[in-house]
Design an enzyme around this catalytic site. Structure first.
Site, PDB file in Angstrom:
ATOM      1  N   ASP A 121       0.834  -1.200   0.000  1.00  0.00           N
ATOM      2  CA  ASP A 121       0.000   0.000   0.000  1.00  0.00           C
ATOM      3  C   ASP A 121       0.870   1.251   0.000  1.00  0.00           C
ATOM      4  O   ASP A 121       0.638   2.202  -0.764  1.00  0.00           O
ATOM      5  CB  ASP A 121      -0.906  -0.034   1.231  1.00  0.00           C
ATOM      6  CG  ASP A 121      -2.083   0.919   1.141  1.00  0.00           C
ATOM      7  OD1 ASP A 121      -2.448   1.333   0.026  1.00  0.00           O
ATOM      8  OD2 ASP A 121      -2.656   1.244   2.200  1.00  0.00           O
ATOM      9  N   HIS A 161      -4.462   2.879  -6.971  1.00  0.00           N
ATOM     10  CA  HIS A 161      -5.599   2.540  -6.113  1.00  0.00           C
ATOM     11  C   HIS A 161      -6.877   2.321  -6.917  1.00  0.00           C
ATOM     12  O   HIS A 161      -7.725   1.501  -6.535  1.00  0.00           O
ATOM     13  CB  HIS A 161      -5.804   3.611  -5.043  1.00  0.00           C
ATOM     14  CG  HIS A 161      -4.995   3.369  -3.810  1.00  0.00           C
ATOM     15  ND1 HIS A 161      -3.659   3.713  -3.717  1.00  0.00           N
ATOM     16  CD2 HIS A 161      -5.309   2.777  -2.627  1.00  0.00           C
ATOM     17  CE1 HIS A 161      -3.198   3.367  -2.524  1.00  0.00           C
ATOM     18  NE2 HIS A 161      -4.176   2.792  -1.846  1.00  0.00           N
ATOM     19  N   HIS A 217      -6.639  -1.168  -8.052  1.00  0.00           N
ATOM     20  CA  HIS A 217      -7.011  -2.044  -6.925  1.00  0.00           C
ATOM     21  C   HIS A 217      -8.524  -2.160  -6.822  1.00  0.00           C
ATOM     22  O   HIS A 217      -9.082  -3.261  -6.671  1.00  0.00           O
ATOM     23  CB  HIS A 217      -6.467  -1.484  -5.607  1.00  0.00           C
ATOM     24  CG  HIS A 217      -7.193  -2.022  -4.399  1.00  0.00           C
ATOM     25  ND1 HIS A 217      -8.371  -1.448  -3.940  1.00  0.00           N
ATOM     26  CD2 HIS A 217      -6.957  -3.084  -3.596  1.00  0.00           C
ATOM     27  CE1 HIS A 217      -8.809  -2.138  -2.909  1.00  0.00           C
ATOM     28  NE2 HIS A 217      -7.968  -3.130  -2.675  1.00  0.00           N
ATOM     29  N   HIS A 236      -5.461  -5.687   0.774  1.00  0.00           N
ATOM     30  CA  HIS A 236      -5.522  -4.435   0.017  1.00  0.00           C
ATOM     31  C   HIS A 236      -4.169  -4.089  -0.603  1.00  0.00           C
ATOM     32  O   HIS A 236      -4.056  -3.845  -1.808  1.00  0.00           O
ATOM     33  CB  HIS A 236      -5.987  -3.321   0.971  1.00  0.00           C
ATOM     34  CG  HIS A 236      -5.906  -1.937   0.426  1.00  0.00           C
ATOM     35  ND1 HIS A 236      -6.902  -1.377  -0.342  1.00  0.00           N
ATOM     36  CD2 HIS A 236      -4.941  -0.978   0.552  1.00  0.00           C
ATOM     37  CE1 HIS A 236      -6.562  -0.152  -0.666  1.00  0.00           C
ATOM     38  NE2 HIS A 236      -5.378   0.130  -0.148  1.00  0.00           N
TER      39      HIS A 236
END
Length: 363
Positions: free
Chosen positions: A170, A253, A256, A270
Site C-alpha cells: 500500500d 488505487h 485495486h 488491500h
C-alpha cells in the site's frame, strides 16, 4: 489555489504503548466504545481492560469483518444504547475505517489503534466502504482526521509478516501516485493541491521501503521489533497516510478497486493488490525500465505479487480483465488524476503488460 496538508491531531508510536492506552485517551471522554475483532479481543482485550483498571466505562463490540453501511449502522445503534462518547477502533484497516465512520455519524472523537501495519488507513480522514460481500462501493470523505493514532510496535511485530508486507504494498503507491497527482495539478483527498511537504513525506516513504523493507520483513518473521520494523511501521502508517491524503491518489488505487470485482482476489490484502496496481500505473506512464525494475525487485524481495497468477487469477480472460479496466475508469475514480487521459482499453493493455513484465522478471 490552496495547498492543504491534513493529519491526525496526535500520532503515538512506541513499545508497550497499548499498556498505557487509558493515559493517552482519557481526556477525550468518559465512556469508550471499542470496535475490535474476535482474535483482537483474545490478544489484547485483557491488556486494555487492565489499562483502564477494569472500570465500567469500557464496552467492547466484535467487528463483523466488513466496512459496509450495514455494519456501520449496526454499531451506531449499539453505541447509542451504551451511551458511549468516544470510539476506539483496534485492529486492521477495515476496523479503522468503520470506527472513523461511526464516530463521524455520531459526532464524537475517534482513536485508531493499529495492531498491524497493513494499510495507510489509520491516519486518514477517509473511510473506504465496501458491500457486505467485499466489493468496493465508495469513499466516505470525513471532515477531520482521527484525534489520536496509537501504535504499539510490539503488537505489530507479533502479527503475521504478510500483513506488514501488505502494508508496504500500500505504501509503495504513495510516492508514484503523489507524483502523478502533482504533475496533473489534481486536487487531493485533503481538498487542496499537493504540497512540497506531502511530496517530501511520500518520497521518504518510498526510500524507507527500499532501505528497510527486507530487513523489517526478516525481523518480523522472528517476532522482534527492530529499528527497521519501527521505521517500516512509520512508513506504512504515517508517511504513507499523510503522503497519500495530502499528496494525492492516482491509477494504482483505482486499479485495486477494479480488481475487487474479481472473486479470486478477495482473499488477498488491500496492499497486495495495490502493489500490482503500481506496476500497472508505471506501464501507463511508460516509466523508465530502470524504475520498473526497481519496483519489481523490491516487490520480489519481500513477497508482493507481480503477476496476475500471484493475484490468484489463474485463467486470464479478456472479459475479466476488461471488467477490472472498466471499473478502474468509472467517473470519479482516482485514475483520472493521472497527468493524461486514461481509457479502459489502455488500462487493459497496461494490466497485461505489467503481468508480462512480472513473468519475465520471474524467469
Amino acid at each position: 489555489m490552496a495547498k492543504i496538508v491534513i493529519s491526525p491531531s496526535k500520532y503515538i508510536q512506541g513499545n508497550g504503548e497499548l499498556n498505557r492506552i487509558k493515559d493517552h485517551v482519557n481526556h477525550l471522554g468518559n465512556s469508550f466504545f471499542v470496535i475490535i475483532s474476535k482474535s483482537g479481543m483474545e490478544r489484547f482485550g485483557q491488556k486494555i481492560k487492565e489499562s483502564f483498571g477494569n472500570e465500567g466505562n469500557l464496552y467492547f463490540e466484535i467487528f463483523n469483518g466488513e466496512c459496509s453501511k450495514n455494519e456501520i449502522n449496526r454499531l451506531r445503534k449499539i453505541l447509542e444504547e451504551k451511551k458511549s462518547d468516544v470510539v476506539i477502533g483496534i485492529g486492521g484497516g477495515k476496523i479503522h475505517d468503520t470506527a472513523k465512520a461511526v464516530a463521524y455519524y455520531e459526532k464524537m472523537p475517534v482513536v485508531i489503534v493499529p495492531t498491524i501495519a497493513s494499510t495507510d488507513a489509520p491516519c486518514s480522514a477517509l473511510s473506504v466502504l465496501y458491500t457486505d460481500d467485499g466489493m468496493f462501493e465508495e469513499y466516505l470523505l470525513l471532515p477531520k482526521n482521527p484525534d489520536i493514532v496509537l501504535i504499539d510496535n510490539e503488537s505489530v511485530a507479533n502479527a503475521p509478516a504478510r500483513l506488514l508486507v501488505a502494508g508496504m504494498g500500500d505504501a509503495l503507491a504513495t510516492y508514484f501516485e503523489a507524483r502523478a497527482s502533482k504533475s496533473s495539478n489534481s486536487k487531493t483527498m485533503a481538498g487542496g493541491y499537493t504540497t512540497e511537504a506531502a511530496m517530501a513525506l511520500a518520497k521518504l516513504c518510498y526510500d524507507t521501503l527500499l532501505n528497510e523493507g527486507l530487513k523489517a520483513k526478516l525481523a518480523i518473521e522472528q517476532k522482534v521489533p527492530t529499528k527497521a520494523v519501527e521505521n517500516i511501521i512509520e512508513a506504512n502508517t504515517y508517511l504513507s497516510g499523510i503522503g497519500f491524503e495530502s499528496g494525492g491518489l492516482a491509477a494504482a488505487h483505482a486499479i485495486h478497486n477494479g480488481f475487487t470485482a474479481i472473486e479470486e482476489t478477495h482473499n488477498l490484502y488491500h496492499g497486495e493488490k495495490v502493489a500490482f496496481g503500481v506496476l500497472v500505473q508505471l506501464v501507463l506512464e511508460n516509466a523508465d525500465l530502470d524504475e520498473i525494475e526497481e519496483v519489481l525487485s523490491f516487490c520480489d524481495s519481500i513477497g508482493l505479487p507481480i503477476t496476475l497468477e500471484e493475484l490468484n487469477i489463474k485463467e486470464v480472460s479478456k472479459e475479466k480483465i476488461m471488467e477490472v479496466a472498466e471499473l478502474s475508469c468509472v467517473p470519479g475514480e482516482t485514475i483520472h488524476n493521472m497527468p493524461f487521459e486514461v481509457t479502459k482499453e489502455e488500462v487493459y493493455a497496461a494490466i497485461l503488460t505489467a503481468d508480462a513484465l512480472g513473468r519475465e522478471y520471474r524467469k
